[in-house]
Design an enzyme around this catalytic site. Sequence first.
Site, PDB file in Angstrom:
ATOM      1  N   GLY A  14      92.153 -44.027  42.151  1.00  0.00           N
ATOM      2  CA  GLY A  14      91.141 -45.203  41.835  1.00  0.00           C
ATOM      3  C   GLY A  14      91.462 -46.381  41.872  1.00  0.00           C
ATOM      4  O   GLY A  14      91.345 -47.175  41.003  1.00  0.00           O
ATOM      5  N   SER A  16      90.334 -48.946  43.652  1.00  0.00           N
ATOM      6  CA  SER A  16      89.614 -50.111  44.769  1.00  0.00           C
ATOM      7  C   SER A  16      89.244 -51.170  43.621  1.00  0.00           C
ATOM      8  O   SER A  16      88.870 -51.984  44.220  1.00  0.00           O
ATOM      9  CB  SER A  16      88.179 -49.260  45.165  1.00  0.00           C
ATOM     10  OG  SER A  16      87.617 -49.117  44.295  1.00  0.00           O
ATOM     11  N   ARG A  17      89.595 -50.898  42.504  1.00  0.00           N
ATOM     12  CA  ARG A  17      89.309 -52.256  41.251  1.00  0.00           C
ATOM     13  C   ARG A  17      90.163 -51.828  40.287  1.00  0.00           C
ATOM     14  O   ARG A  17      90.435 -50.687  39.969  1.00  0.00           O
ATOM     15  CB  ARG A  17      87.719 -52.373  41.291  1.00  0.00           C
ATOM     16  CG  ARG A  17      86.999 -50.950  40.642  1.00  0.00           C
ATOM     17  CD  ARG A  17      85.557 -51.202  40.964  1.00  0.00           C
ATOM     18  NE  ARG A  17      84.648 -50.221  40.671  1.00  0.00           N
ATOM     19  CZ  ARG A  17      84.197 -49.707  39.284  1.00  0.00           C
ATOM     20  NH1 ARG A  17      84.548 -50.446  38.437  1.00  0.00           N
ATOM     21  NH2 ARG A  17      83.552 -48.633  39.505  1.00  0.00           N
ATOM     22  N   VAL A  67      88.981 -36.861  43.368  1.00  0.00           N
ATOM     23  CA  VAL A  67      90.341 -36.386  42.570  1.00  0.00           C
ATOM     24  C   VAL A  67      89.996 -35.213  41.643  1.00  0.00           C
ATOM     25  O   VAL A  67      90.871 -34.325  41.484  1.00  0.00           O
ATOM     26  CB  VAL A  67      91.070 -37.354  41.721  1.00  0.00           C
ATOM     27  CG1 VAL A  67      91.567 -38.518  42.410  1.00  0.00           C
ATOM     28  CG2 VAL A  67      90.201 -37.813  40.371  1.00  0.00           C
ATOM     29  N   SER A 145      94.787 -43.047  27.461  1.00  0.00           N
ATOM     30  CA  SER A 145      94.115 -44.334  26.593  1.00  0.00           C
ATOM     31  C   SER A 145      94.339 -44.349  25.387  1.00  0.00           C
ATOM     32  O   SER A 145      94.526 -43.026  24.745  1.00  0.00           O
ATOM     33  CB  SER A 145      92.642 -44.148  27.003  1.00  0.00           C
ATOM     34  OG  SER A 145      91.824 -44.889  25.714  1.00  0.00           O
ATOM     35  N   TYR A 158      85.407 -38.524  26.307  1.00  0.00           N
ATOM     36  CA  TYR A 158      86.546 -39.227  26.576  1.00  0.00           C
ATOM     37  C   TYR A 158      87.759 -39.099  25.965  1.00  0.00           C
ATOM     38  O   TYR A 158      88.882 -39.101  26.505  1.00  0.00           O
ATOM     39  CB  TYR A 158      85.930 -40.611  26.693  1.00  0.00           C
ATOM     40  CG  TYR A 158      87.132 -41.685  27.456  1.00  0.00           C
ATOM     41  CD1 TYR A 158      87.031 -41.783  28.680  1.00  0.00           C
ATOM     42  CD2 TYR A 158      87.716 -42.414  26.603  1.00  0.00           C
ATOM     43  CE1 TYR A 158      87.992 -42.755  29.291  1.00  0.00           C
ATOM     44  CE2 TYR A 158      88.501 -43.370  27.072  1.00  0.00           C
ATOM     45  CZ  TYR A 158      88.717 -43.498  28.459  1.00  0.00           C
ATOM     46  OH  TYR A 158      89.620 -44.517  29.153  1.00  0.00           O
ATOM     47  N   ALA A 160      88.882 -36.726  24.308  1.00  0.00           N
ATOM     48  CA  ALA A 160      89.230 -35.318  24.459  1.00  0.00           C
ATOM     49  C   ALA A 160      89.918 -35.183  25.810  1.00  0.00           C
ATOM     50  O   ALA A 160      91.137 -34.632  25.867  1.00  0.00           O
ATOM     51  CB  ALA A 160      88.113 -34.200  24.470  1.00  0.00           C
ATOM     52  N   LYS A 162      91.478 -37.851  27.320  1.00  0.00           N
ATOM     53  CA  LYS A 162      92.496 -38.516  27.483  1.00  0.00           C
ATOM     54  C   LYS A 162      93.859 -37.985  26.732  1.00  0.00           C
ATOM     55  O   LYS A 162      95.130 -37.997  26.900  1.00  0.00           O
ATOM     56  CB  LYS A 162      92.379 -39.881  27.040  1.00  0.00           C
ATOM     57  CG  LYS A 162      91.570 -40.657  27.871  1.00  0.00           C
ATOM     58  CD  LYS A 162      92.313 -40.734  29.446  1.00  0.00           C
ATOM     59  CE  LYS A 162      91.378 -41.705  30.163  1.00  0.00           C
ATOM     60  NZ  LYS A 162      91.839 -41.791  31.677  1.00  0.00           N
ATOM     61  N   ILE A 191      90.880 -53.049  27.985  1.00  0.00           N
ATOM     62  CA  ILE A 191      91.227 -54.066  29.384  1.00  0.00           C
ATOM     63  C   ILE A 191      89.787 -54.386  29.886  1.00  0.00           C
ATOM     64  O   ILE A 191      89.151 -53.638  30.069  1.00  0.00           O
ATOM     65  CB  ILE A 191      92.210 -53.129  30.178  1.00  0.00           C
ATOM     66  CG1 ILE A 191      93.396 -52.424  29.338  1.00  0.00           C
ATOM     67  CG2 ILE A 191      92.562 -53.844  31.473  1.00  0.00           C
ATOM     68  CD1 ILE A 191      94.197 -53.136  28.932  1.00  0.00           C
TER      69      ILE A 191
HETATM   70  P1  NAP Z   1      87.094 -48.774  36.475  1.00  0.00           P
HETATM   71  O1  NAP Z   1      87.138 -50.215  36.617  1.00  0.00           O
HETATM   72  O2  NAP Z   1      85.702 -48.104  36.256  1.00  0.00           O
HETATM   73  O3  NAP Z   1      87.679 -48.338  37.761  1.00  0.00           O
HETATM   74  C1  NAP Z   1      87.984 -46.900  38.065  1.00  0.00           C
HETATM   75  C2  NAP Z   1      87.914 -46.399  39.462  1.00  0.00           C
HETATM   76  O4  NAP Z   1      88.245 -45.103  39.475  1.00  0.00           O
HETATM   77  C3  NAP Z   1      86.927 -46.873  40.314  1.00  0.00           C
HETATM   78  O5  NAP Z   1      87.112 -47.504  41.451  1.00  0.00           O
HETATM   79  C4  NAP Z   1      86.071 -45.678  40.459  1.00  0.00           C
HETATM   80  O6  NAP Z   1      85.358 -45.280  41.548  1.00  0.00           O
HETATM   81  C5  NAP Z   1      87.457 -44.607  40.622  1.00  0.00           C
HETATM   82  N1  NAP Z   1      87.080 -43.361  40.367  1.00  0.00           N
HETATM   83  C6  NAP Z   1      86.162 -42.597  39.609  1.00  0.00           C
HETATM   84  N2  NAP Z   1      86.328 -41.279  39.600  1.00  0.00           N
HETATM   85  C7  NAP Z   1      86.954 -41.113  40.512  1.00  0.00           C
HETATM   86  C8  NAP Z   1      87.101 -39.849  41.311  1.00  0.00           C
HETATM   87  N3  NAP Z   1      86.665 -38.537  41.115  1.00  0.00           N
HETATM   88  N4  NAP Z   1      88.241 -39.930  42.302  1.00  0.00           N
HETATM   89  C9  NAP Z   1      88.650 -41.162  42.575  1.00  0.00           C
HETATM   90  N5  NAP Z   1      88.521 -42.303  42.126  1.00  0.00           N
HETATM   91  C10 NAP Z   1      87.408 -42.434  41.302  1.00  0.00           C
HETATM   92  O7  NAP Z   1      87.886 -48.382  35.381  1.00  0.00           O
HETATM   93  P2  NAP Z   1      89.542 -49.028  34.839  1.00  0.00           P
HETATM   94  O8  NAP Z   1      89.012 -49.904  33.456  1.00  0.00           O
HETATM   95  O9  NAP Z   1      90.013 -49.695  35.919  1.00  0.00           O
HETATM   96  O10 NAP Z   1      90.133 -47.652  34.334  1.00  0.00           O
HETATM   97  C11 NAP Z   1      91.296 -47.011  35.153  1.00  0.00           C
HETATM   98  C12 NAP Z   1      91.887 -46.029  34.103  1.00  0.00           C
HETATM   99  O11 NAP Z   1      92.167 -46.693  33.079  1.00  0.00           O
HETATM  100  C13 NAP Z   1      90.983 -44.931  33.907  1.00  0.00           C
HETATM  101  O12 NAP Z   1      91.788 -43.572  33.857  1.00  0.00           O
HETATM  102  C14 NAP Z   1      90.444 -45.345  32.373  1.00  0.00           C
HETATM  103  O13 NAP Z   1      90.043 -44.181  31.715  1.00  0.00           O
HETATM  104  C15 NAP Z   1      91.911 -45.934  31.821  1.00  0.00           C
HETATM  105  N6  NAP Z   1      91.485 -46.801  30.917  1.00  0.00           N
HETATM  106  C16 NAP Z   1      90.833 -47.975  30.967  1.00  0.00           C
HETATM  107  C17 NAP Z   1      90.596 -48.796  29.675  1.00  0.00           C
HETATM  108  C18 NAP Z   1      89.801 -50.071  29.799  1.00  0.00           C
HETATM  109  O14 NAP Z   1      89.548 -50.698  28.741  1.00  0.00           O
HETATM  110  N7  NAP Z   1      89.404 -50.565  30.937  1.00  0.00           N
HETATM  111  C19 NAP Z   1      91.300 -48.509  28.555  1.00  0.00           C
HETATM  112  C20 NAP Z   1      91.891 -47.200  28.381  1.00  0.00           C
HETATM  113  C21 NAP Z   1      92.338 -46.536  29.679  1.00  0.00           C
HETATM  114  P3  NAP Z   1      83.692 -45.444  41.167  1.00  0.00           P
HETATM  115  O15 NAP Z   1      83.456 -47.044  40.679  1.00  0.00           O
HETATM  116  O16 NAP Z   1      82.960 -45.483  42.508  1.00  0.00           O
HETATM  117  O17 NAP Z   1      83.470 -44.498  40.146  1.00  0.00           O
END
Ligand code: NAP
Length: 253
Positions: A14, A16-17, A67, A145, A158, A160, A162, A191
Amino acid sequence: MCQTRERRVALVTGASRGIGRACALGLARAGFDVVVNDLPRESAPLESVRAEIAALGRAAWTVLADVSDAAAVRSMVAAAIAAAGQIDALVNNAGILIVNSVEGLEEAQWDAVMNVNAKGTFLVSQALLPHMRARRYGRIVNIASIGGKHGAPLQAHYSASKAAVMGFTRVLAQEVGADGITANCICPGIIVTDMGRTNLDDPTTRDQWVRITALRRLGQPEDVAGPVVFLASDAAAFVTGQTLNVCGGIVLS
Ligand code: NAP
């Protein structure tokens, strides 16, 4: 931060961003070569991340896969090992958030969140373990998370998923430790990413999150990268089965 003269390679899902991209770049700055993964639909932004890593002077490769798809994960991990020659550290970061109440939640929404967040973490770890065991070295860092500990309304599924990642990691650490492999969790707080903005959709909510955060600010993806790099490095050799909150002090332990 690698604290070794040996070459180290990380695989970040994951990437790309958001947090995944920041972790991939943070690992590269710390001396890792990096294989970056995302969904096939993200091939263009993922290639940009690969180029950013290359510009830092590290080798980088892209591997596209969902994944939550076991066959795609097996091919992706094989391709990553073939391209990079070795994978020392895995960051299971790919995740999704769908907001809905327990009563309104559709079975497909529950399945989608569990499949990516929980099953995806299991599938990629499982596919990589034979390689790590053979080399008697590995660092697995799973992005859970703080939502998996306390959670927020409309995110029961979500939360559950994590909590499942944290339980999985504690047992994984016990199963693989004898082969020099560690497994730990990071629990980000709020974040500022595309996903994080889901929790920040109105200014009042945003202010409330800032107020309950000891550091009185929201997190940036780079705030998560540092602790991930530490757990992926040789410096964390005696740390396993742990869960680290990276939330600016929302959850205190
Ligand atoms: P994000 O900006 O939405 O980025 C998630 C990345 O994962 C996206 O590029 C997405 O692609 C990719 N992805 C989604 N489903 C996938 C799959 N089946 N196979 C491969 N790649 C996949 O999220 P983020 O905020 O960076 O979050 C990253 C991690 O941190 C996640 O596990 C999230 O639950 C955790 N987290 C985030 C926060 C927060 O506040 N941001 C807090 C706690 C935990 P698409 O865009 O094409 O779906």
